[in-house]
Design a protein around this motif. Sequence first.
Motif, PDB file in Angstrom:
ATOM      1  N   GLY A 125      32.867  33.400  36.723  1.00 30.31           N
ATOM      2  CA  GLY A 125      32.274  33.692  35.110  1.00 30.31           C
ATOM      3  C   GLY A 125      31.702  34.331  34.931  1.00 30.31           C
ATOM      4  N   MET A 126      31.471  35.201  35.260  1.00 31.31           N
ATOM      5  CA  MET A 126      30.294  36.615  34.540  1.00 31.31           C
ATOM      6  C   MET A 126      30.775  37.598  34.153  1.00 31.31           C
ATOM      7  N   GLY A 127      31.999  37.768  35.276  1.00 26.41           N
ATOM      8  CA  GLY A 127      33.378  38.824  33.868  1.00 26.41           C
ATOM      9  C   GLY A 127      32.924  38.978  32.808  1.00 26.41           C
ATOM     10  N   TRP A 128      33.170  38.736  32.147  1.00 25.11           N
ATOM     11  CA  TRP A 128      32.285  38.826  30.673  1.00 25.11           C
ATOM     12  C   TRP A 128      31.063  40.023  30.733  1.00 25.11           C
ATOM     13  N   GLN A 129      30.032  39.039  30.919  1.00 27.21           N
ATOM     14  CA  GLN A 129      28.325  39.408  30.961  1.00 27.21           C
ATOM     15  C   GLN A 129      28.606  40.987  31.670  1.00 27.21           C
ATOM     16  N   LYS A 130      29.054  40.954  32.833  1.00 25.82           N
ATOM     17  CA  LYS A 130      29.412  42.433  33.880  1.00 25.82           C
ATOM     18  C   LYS A 130      29.787  43.543  32.662  1.00 25.82           C
ATOM     19  N   ILE A 131      30.724  43.025  32.491  1.00 22.63           N
ATOM     20  CA  ILE A 131      31.242  44.350  31.438  1.00 22.63           C
ATOM     21  C   ILE A 131      30.538  44.531  30.227  1.00 22.63           C
ATOM     22  N   GLN A 132      29.830  43.700  29.394  1.00 21.24           N
ATOM     23  CA  GLN A 132      29.530  43.806  28.593  1.00 21.24           C
ATOM     24  C   GLN A 132      27.225  44.194  28.350  1.00 21.24           C
ATOM     25  N   SER A 133      26.924  44.109  29.803  1.00 24.32           N
ATOM     26  CA  SER A 133      25.980  44.063  29.405  1.00 24.32           C
ATOM     27  C   SER A 133      26.004  45.518  30.700  1.00 24.32           C
ATOM     28  N   THR A 134      27.460  46.163  30.908  1.00 25.11           N
ATOM     29  CA  THR A 134      27.269  47.800  31.249  1.00 25.11           C
ATOM     30  C   THR A 134      28.292  48.511  30.634  1.00 25.11           C
ATOM     31  N   ARG A 135      29.096  48.198  30.525  1.00 23.97           N
ATOM     32  CA  ARG A 135      30.117  49.265  29.575  1.00 23.97           C
ATOM     33  C   ARG A 135      30.435  48.628  28.378  1.00 23.97           C
ATOM     34  N   PRO A 136      29.328  48.455  27.500  1.00 25.07           N
ATOM     35  CA  PRO A 136      30.019  47.436  26.454  1.00 25.07           C
ATOM     36  C   PRO A 136      30.948  48.845  25.388  1.00 25.07           C
ATOM     37  N   GLN A 137      30.295  50.150  25.539  1.00 29.84           N
ATOM     38  CA  GLN A 137      31.237  51.326  24.225  1.00 29.84           C
ATOM     39  C   GLN A 137      32.435  51.325  24.631  1.00 29.84           C
ATOM     40  N   THR A 138      32.297  51.184  25.316  1.00 33.66           N
ATOM     41  CA  THR A 138      34.506  51.271  26.984  1.00 33.66           C
ATOM     42  C   THR A 138      35.135  50.323  26.117  1.00 33.66           C
TER      43      THR A 138
END
Length: 389
Positions: free
Chosen positions: A232-245
Motif C-alpha cells: 500500500g505504499m507505492g504512492w509514498q515511495k514515488i513521492q518521496s523519491t521522484r516527485p518531480q517526475t
Amino acid sequence: MRPFRINFPQSDLDDLARRLDHTRWPDEIPGVGWDRGAPLDYVKELAGYWRTQFDWRAVEARLNEYPHHLTEIDGATVHFMHIRSAEAGAMPLILTHGWPGTVAEFLDIIGPLIDPVAHGGDPADAFHLVIPSIPGYGFSGPTGETGWDTGRVAGAWKELMRRLGYERYAVQGGDWGSPISLRLGLADPEHVAGVHINMCVTLPPPDPAAMAGLDDADLARLDFGLRFIQDGMGWQKIQSTRPQTLAYALTDSPVGQLAWIAEKYKEWTDSAKVPEDAVSRDHILTAVTIYWLTATAGSSAQFYYESSHGDAEFARTWGGPWPLTMPVAVASFPRDAVRPVRRFAELILPTLSQWTEFDRGGHFPALEQPELLVGDIRRFARSLKGVTR
C-alpha cells in the motif's frame, strides 16, 4: 497578513473542462477491480460527474464564507483560515491537514467547533480556529525552495500563532498534520497546551520482548501494517523519491490527478466498494480540484521528499519518539491507513493522556465521522482546562 479570497478565473475552469473532454484513456485488464489501482469504469464515471455536475463555484462560495489570509513566513507564502468564536472563553486551536487533504476537509467541523451552542453543545467547548495550508499545498502554493519538511512547517505554525497573538493554544492534525502537530509541541512548549492527533504511527520497538503479550487486536494491527508496507505504499515511495517526475503527469492531466487522489479515498476510508461509501464525491472532487487549480501536485509531493527521504528518515519523521511536555491525545479510527498499538504509543508519547478507539471511520474523520472527531477534540480540550464531565 493580507486578506485573501478564493476566485479562480473562468479560463482555468474552461481549460479543465477542455482537458476532461479530451482525455486519452488507458486500457484495463478485465475483472481486476481495485487491486491494481482505480478501475477504468469508476474513473470515467467520476470524471464525467466532475465535468458536468460538480459545482466548483459553490465550493468557492462555501470556503469564502470564512476569512482567509496570506502571509509570508520563512520565505514562503502561507495561506490560512482564521475563524474566531463569539464565545469569550474559546480556546485557540490550529488544525493541520495532510495529503491528499486540504483546508476544505475541515468545513463540516468548523461550525460545531466555533459555535457549539448552535449545534446542541456547551459554550465552554468553543474554539478559535486557525486552519493553514501546508507550504507546497493548495492555496499556499509551491515553496520555491528545498528544506520544507515537517519541522520547518512546525516552526512556521509557531510563528503564525505568535503573529495572531495566541499565548496558549491546542493543536490537532492527521496524516502529515500528525507529525507537524507533534513537532509544533516540541518547538513551542511554552504556548502549546496540548496535542491531539487522529493518526499515530507506532513502529514495533527493536526489543522482541515488546511483542510478548499482545492481544489478537494488536497483532491484527501489526499484520495490517506489514501488508500495508508491502502493498500500500507505492504512492509514498514515488513521492518521496521522484516527485518531480510524477509532477509532469499530475499537473498536465486532470484525470491523472483525479485517479491518484480518488484511489486513496477508497483505500484509506471506511468504504466498502467505492470511496463514496465513506466520503461524498463532492468532497473528493473538492480536494482534487484544489490540487488541480493550484497546480500543487508536484510541490505537495516534494514535501514527501523533504520529510521522509530514505527509510531511516521516514521512520524518524513518523515514529518518534516525541518527548513532549504537554498532554497528547490519540484518536484511532479502525479503517485508517495507520492502525496504532497503544502499548507502543506509550513508549514514544510519554505524556499520552487520552486514547480513543472508535468503531467506525478512517483516514479522513473530519469528512467521514465529524461528530466523533469533534467530540474527541472537545473532551481533550476540557481536560486541558481541568474540566471533567
